[in-house]
Design a protein around this motif. Sequence first.
Motif, mmCIF file in Angstrom:
data_model
loop_
_atom_site.group_PDB
_atom_site.id
_atom_site.type_symbol
_atom_site.label_atom_id
_atom_site.label_comp_id
_atom_site.label_asym_id
_atom_site.label_seq_id
_atom_site.Cartn_x
_atom_site.Cartn_y
_atom_site.Cartn_z
ATOM 1 N N ILE A 160 0.846 -1.202 0.000
ATOM 2 C CA ILE A 160 0.000 0.000 0.000
ATOM 3 C C ILE A 160 0.882 1.253 0.000
ATOM 4 C CG2 ILE A 160 -1.716 1.310 1.307
ATOM 5 C CD1 ILE A 160 -2.656 -1.465 2.388
ATOM 6 N N ALA A 161 1.936 1.239 0.829
ATOM 7 C CA ALA A 161 2.834 2.401 0.885
ATOM 8 C C ALA A 161 3.460 2.660 -0.478
ATOM 9 C CB ALA A 161 3.903 2.179 1.944
ATOM 10 N N ALA A 162 3.900 1.588 -1.143
ATOM 11 C CA ALA A 162 4.577 1.753 -2.427
ATOM 12 C C ALA A 162 3.605 2.278 -3.480
ATOM 13 C CB ALA A 162 5.188 0.421 -2.871
ATOM 14 N N VAL A 163 2.397 1.696 -3.535
ATOM 15 C CA VAL A 163 1.416 2.143 -4.537
ATOM 16 C C VAL A 163 1.076 3.614 -4.305
ATOM 17 C CG1 VAL A 163 -0.950 1.864 -5.337
ATOM 18 C CG2 VAL A 163 0.467 -0.146 -4.949
ATOM 19 N N SER A 164 0.910 3.983 -3.000
ATOM 20 C CA SER A 164 0.526 5.368 -2.736
ATOM 21 C C SER A 164 1.666 6.331 -3.065
ATOM 22 C CB SER A 164 0.081 5.535 -1.281
ATOM 23 O OG SER A 164 1.164 5.309 -0.414
ATOM 24 N N LEU A 165 2.906 5.906 -2.823
ATOM 25 C CA LEU A 165 4.018 6.802 -3.170
ATOM 26 C C LEU A 165 4.144 6.938 -4.678
ATOM 27 C CD1 LEU A 165 6.325 8.557 -2.167
ATOM 28 C CD2 LEU A 165 7.826 6.593 -2.324
ATOM 29 N N ALA A 216 -2.962 10.163 2.507
ATOM 30 C CA ALA A 216 -4.035 9.445 3.197
ATOM 31 C C ALA A 216 -3.850 7.936 3.058
ATOM 32 C CB ALA A 216 -5.384 9.870 2.634
ATOM 33 N N LEU A 217 -3.455 7.493 1.866
ATOM 34 C CA LEU A 217 -3.263 6.054 1.658
ATOM 35 C C LEU A 217 -2.059 5.553 2.462
ATOM 36 C CD1 LEU A 217 -4.021 5.789 -2.153
ATOM 37 C CD2 LEU A 217 -5.454 5.045 -0.245
ATOM 38 N N ALA A 218 -1.002 6.378 2.528
ATOM 39 C CA ALA A 218 0.145 6.002 3.358
ATOM 40 C C ALA A 218 -0.290 5.899 4.811
ATOM 41 C CB ALA A 218 1.262 7.024 3.207
ATOM 42 N N GLY A 219 -1.187 6.808 5.224
ATOM 43 C CA GLY A 219 -1.716 6.744 6.584
ATOM 44 C C GLY A 219 -2.441 5.427 6.825
ATOM 45 N N ALA A 220 -3.196 4.978 5.825
ATOM 46 C CA ALA A 220 -3.897 3.697 5.965
ATOM 47 C C ALA A 220 -2.890 2.557 6.127
ATOM 48 C CB ALA A 220 -4.786 3.461 4.751
ATOM 49 N N ALA A 221 -1.768 2.624 5.384
ATOM 50 C CA ALA A 221 -0.716 1.615 5.537
ATOM 51 C C ALA A 221 -0.178 1.649 6.965
ATOM 52 C CB ALA A 221 0.408 1.864 4.526
ATOM 53 N N GLY A 222 -0.017 2.862 7.496
ATOM 54 C CA GLY A 222 0.459 3.007 8.873
ATOM 55 C C GLY A 222 -0.506 2.384 9.870
ATOM 56 N N ASN A 227 4.512 2.686 -12.669
ATOM 57 C CA ASN A 227 3.991 1.353 -12.931
ATOM 58 C C ASN A 227 3.469 0.743 -11.629
ATOM 59 O OD1 ASN A 227 3.594 -1.346 -13.469
ATOM 60 N ND2 ASN A 227 5.458 -1.575 -14.677
ATOM 61 N N ILE A 228 2.151 0.703 -11.478
ATOM 62 C CA ILE A 228 1.540 0.283 -10.213
ATOM 63 C C ILE A 228 1.825 -1.186 -9.933
ATOM 64 C CG2 ILE A 228 -0.626 0.062 -8.966
ATOM 65 C CD1 ILE A 228 0.146 2.934 -9.437
ATOM 66 N N ARG A 229 1.633 -2.019 -10.963
ATOM 67 C CA ARG A 229 1.829 -3.454 -10.757
ATOM 68 C C ARG A 229 3.278 -3.740 -10.362
ATOM 69 N NH1 ARG A 229 0.938 -6.697 -15.883
ATOM 70 N NH2 ARG A 229 -0.971 -5.467 -15.989
ATOM 71 N N GLY A 230 4.195 -3.002 -10.997
ATOM 72 C CA GLY A 230 5.615 -3.165 -10.659
ATOM 73 C C GLY A 230 5.886 -2.835 -9.204
ATOM 74 N N SER A 231 5.253 -1.767 -8.702
ATOM 75 C CA SER A 231 5.433 -1.385 -7.300
ATOM 76 C C SER A 231 5.024 -2.522 -6.381
ATOM 77 C CB SER A 231 4.567 -0.177 -6.945
ATOM 78 O OG SER A 231 4.985 0.938 -7.661
ATOM 79 N N ILE A 232 3.897 -3.163 -6.713
ATOM 80 C CA ILE A 232 3.388 -4.245 -5.866
ATOM 81 C C ILE A 232 4.399 -5.383 -5.829
ATOM 82 C CG2 ILE A 232 1.571 -5.966 -5.600
ATOM 83 C CD1 ILE A 232 -0.349 -4.026 -6.888
#
Lengths: 364, 381
Positions: free
Chosen positions: A61-66, A256-262, A296-301
């Motif tokens: 989640i952190a990577a996708v949001s960044l 906000a998404l990074a916060g959700a990861a937190g 590249n979102i999939r790559g981040s995952i």
Amino acid sequence: MNQNNQSAEIIKKIQSSTRRGNLITYGIVLAAYIVMQSLVSTGHISSLLKGLLVPVCVYVIAAVSLNLVVGISGELSLGHAGFMCVGAYASSFFTNAYGDGLPNWFRLILAIIVGAAAAGLFGILIGVPVLRLKGDYLAIVTLAFGEIIKNLINVLYAGVDSNGIHISTKSAMDLNMGPDGKQIIKGALGISGTPRLSTFTAGVVLIIITLFIVQNLMNSRAGRAIMSTRDNRIAAESIGIPVTKYKLLAFAVSAALAGAAGVLYSHNLASLSTAKFDYNTSILVLVFVVLGGIGNIRGSIIAAVILTVLPEMLRGLSAYRMLIYAVILIAMMLFNWAPAAISWRERMMERLPFGRKKRTGEED
Amino acid sequence: MKKWTRLISVTAAAAMMASLVAPASVFADDVFVIGGIGPLTGGAAAYGTAVENGAKVAVEEINAAGGINGAQIDFRMEDDVHNQETSVNAYNTLKDQGMQVLLGTVTSAPCIAVLAEAINDNMFLLTPSGTAVEAIAGDNAFRVCFSDPNQGTKSAEYIGDHQLATKIGIIYKGDDPYSVGITENFTAEAPNHGLEIVSSEAFLGDSTDFGTQLNAAKNAGAEMIFLPIYYEPASLILKQAADMDYHPSYFGCDGLDGLLAIENFDTSLAEGVMLLTPFTPNAEDELTQKFVAAYKEANDGLVPIQFAADAYDGIYAIKAAMEDAGVTPDMSVSDICEALKVSMQNITLEGLTGTITWGADGEPNKEPKAVVITDGEYVPM
């Protein structure tokens, strides 16, 4: 007229191919979930890997949001861990202070909402001054803000009693709480005793929601505006796109998404301290994004999963594992992104009978 | 070429999947697997390696003498880099290796995280050196060392009773629970022993410049600087104070243990530094001498620090409790834990760090001791 038809067709083509790409990404996540979940339920999984399931979700989640900031909005942010920190602390405070007696899944949802909202708010507060800068300047300032958040939380004492929330930056004694008071944030000691609410299922659901938000944003009117400011700021401004507004939108959603990861992170461990959220973590998340491919979102995952699991898998090498990890990281970067390696890979792909045809310029 | 690449990638993928999935399932029935977790790399590595080495000395002695209830000990140590998340991973790795009892975690914050897992599994946990109060908050958890509040209080008591100084300056690490915990309790206890705290300055993270904190102490006229911190920043503080020609006396807690082992550190700077530690390698009793000799032999002449002694005592405490309870290696993790919980309160251990008994809260009862660094060695005060 003819030209219009052509360009409309091209747009349709691109749209259908991105839609297919998005569906593949959801598919990969769901397939991975089903495989892991069936391994867990049949007991064919090591405790180590079982314990890694939630952290992997956190980093994905952190990577996708960044990637939303770095890849889509084209700004280098080095303060991502700061937003995770805000989300983690805000939600842990909330969970410890309120919500006793509610069902676990509901407490987690509330925690995620609180954590994401708090981090998003910080994203806006920080984004307003910071996004006036560009490039390297922005990177340095976000780095500084990440550290400021960490140090502020380090001196924060907070508790709750029947009169409400008490906050101090001096010491636990200055909270002046009633006899029924419960001290929750203990300065540098952080928060301990957060109930373990995070589950693998919750993590995967959160990943899917994150993907849904990010991918839909990318393909929306706002997303195209954000990308236009990345590709050519002057051209974007000249056709009337409010650059700062759109950059702020991407930055706040990402925060906000990074916060959700937190939130997911803090509800997975019994002890939370700010040491985890220093610039090393920000850089680590950036490494996921860069290795997976900027934008590249999939790559981040995939990069987040591999680089989270890899150091644990190398435990057998004891002290050498950090060295080997670094060497593997360099090798993977070269294999993925060195021009010679890319052309070699493409040649190989063409020669394989089941391989893909040479790409025609589209990103997946 | 093409075939080879395919073959190699398929094999590699298969090997990775296999290593991911297959849990270690070969548990021998005739050995006790004792796990250890601590920082073996990174900034706090001195503590983890000392615990590992100290525990190994005890394990070898016990195995040579016939083991526990006739069963040998298999001691396995995993690295946690002083990080909560990694520590939980290390715990799970050890569980996969068949761990039955945990000697750890070495440092506080990771110990709190691991404890939550250990309570879930009902795994017996004995931390040699996790000092935070919450580190042993479950009834399955015990510790060998003093807790943070105890160290702060005992330090103030010791300084006051021995009239070492009256004006005290404190330099502590503001983002470290260990350091803050001791500082809070020291500050609360100091007035009761006629001590005046003239300056109390924090630093954060991996600071390397302590000019501000030292100047504050110097200007406030501190005769003694209390350093409830780890040895690495302490070595820099000693150096920088000497450079600015400021020569107060120093008093620290167990975190300063390891100061003399820092590479390229001028140990003459540490002359006269006092620290509260339950173990001195120069003590003359037979037990200490025997331990130090065995430790040096196994570790190229390295002198053991307090953490090594805590770990040594930890292993012997586990042995004593296991013998008291009469547990055998074929018992489940949870059954062993239930038995040891009770037996820990029955035993009295004549250890390196004193004569120790345990209460139901898991805290040890023993006398505090202090040492002073003289001629590059720890000498009992």
